[in-house]
Design a protein around this motif. Structure first.
Motif, PDB file in Angstrom:
ATOM      1  N   TYR A   1      23.583  76.744  -6.600  1.00 39.77           N
ATOM      2  CA  TYR A   1      22.797  77.094  -5.417  1.00 39.77           C
ATOM      3  C   TYR A   1      21.332  77.343  -5.786  1.00 39.77           C
ATOM      4  O   TYR A   1      20.416  76.818  -5.143  1.00 39.77           O
TER       5      TYR A   1
ATOM      6  N   GLU B   1      26.917  76.629  -0.988  1.00 38.63           N
ATOM      7  CA  GLU B   1      26.748  77.546   0.140  1.00 38.63           C
ATOM      8  C   GLU B   1      28.096  77.907   0.754  1.00 38.63           C
ATOM      9  O   GLU B   1      28.337  79.069   1.071  1.00 38.63           O
TER      10      GLU B   1
ATOM     11  N   TYR C   1      23.432  78.530   6.943  1.00 41.72           N
ATOM     12  CA  TYR C   1      24.550  77.638   6.610  1.00 41.72           C
ATOM     13  C   TYR C   1      25.544  77.553   7.768  1.00 41.72           C
ATOM     14  O   TYR C   1      25.964  76.462   8.166  1.00 41.72           O
TER      15      TYR C   1
END
Length: 71
Positions: free
Chosen positions: A10, A24, A41
């Motif tokens: 990430y 995510e 997200y």
């Protein structure tokens, strides 16, 4: 080990200005992604899901229209 993997993925993608949906998703499911990024997200996921549902509905209606015309 998994947390380190997904967090590093990430962060690396974030440095490059790219998002990592896989990382995510994992971080959200484990509750370790910061609130702002998690919300972004989830909103993107919801938007994508709604778009896919609209596409599915329109393709179904097109199929039923074609079969009705063929009768």
């Amino acid at each position: 080990p998994l947390r380190m993997f997904y967090e590093s993925m990430y962060l690396e993608k974030k440095k490059m200005g790219v998002r990592s949906p896989l990382a995510e998703a994992w971080l959200v499911s484990c509750g370790v992604l910061d609130d702002e990024a998690a919300l972004r997200y989830l909103e993107d996921k919801d938007t994508l899901k709604r778009g896919q549902l609209i596409d599915m509905k329109s393709s179904k209606s097109m199929k039923t229209d074609k079969t009705a015309l063929g009768s």
